[in-house]
Design an enzyme around this catalytic site. Structure first.
Site, PDB file in Angstrom:
ATOM      1  CB  CYS A  39      -0.890  -0.027   1.240  1.00 38.23           C
ATOM      2  SG  CYS A  39      -2.115   1.271   1.284  1.00 38.23           S
ATOM      3  N   PRO A  40       0.570   2.214  -0.819  1.00 40.64           N
ATOM      4  CG  PRO A  40       0.490   4.473  -1.565  1.00 40.64           C
ATOM      5  CD  PRO A  40       1.343   3.476  -0.786  1.00 40.64           C
TER       6      PRO A  40
END
Length: 81
Positions: free
Chosen positions: A18-19
């Site tokens: 992430c992200p």
């Protein structure tokens, strides 16, 4: 892993956390036409909730399915408009 969807494109985000899976999924969806299906293959377990949350909060996309197996998380996202 079985694919019952006619995927237009496969996005490989294995090894990314992430992200980046969300960022790259959005970029890939933006390039597709309405009704196209993007298959996203990730190794980040957080992608299950991240992509679901992104699809729920984003107009013009629908999360069709998510499949978990063999350390991979596969998401099927359709561009709806």
């Amino acid at each position: 892993m079985s694919s019952e969807y006619q995927t237009t494109e496969t996005l490989d985000v294995k090894g990314q956390s992430c992200p980046m899976p969300i960022v790259k999924t959005k970029q890939a969806i933006d390039e597709l036409e309405a009704d196209d299906v993007l298959e996203v293959v990730a190794t980040d377990s957080g992608s299950m909730s991240d992509i679901q949350g992104w699809a729920t909060g984003t107009e013009g996309v629908e999360l069709l399915d998510q499949v978990e197996g063999d350390g991979r998380y596969t998401h099927y996202v359709q561009k709806t408009e």
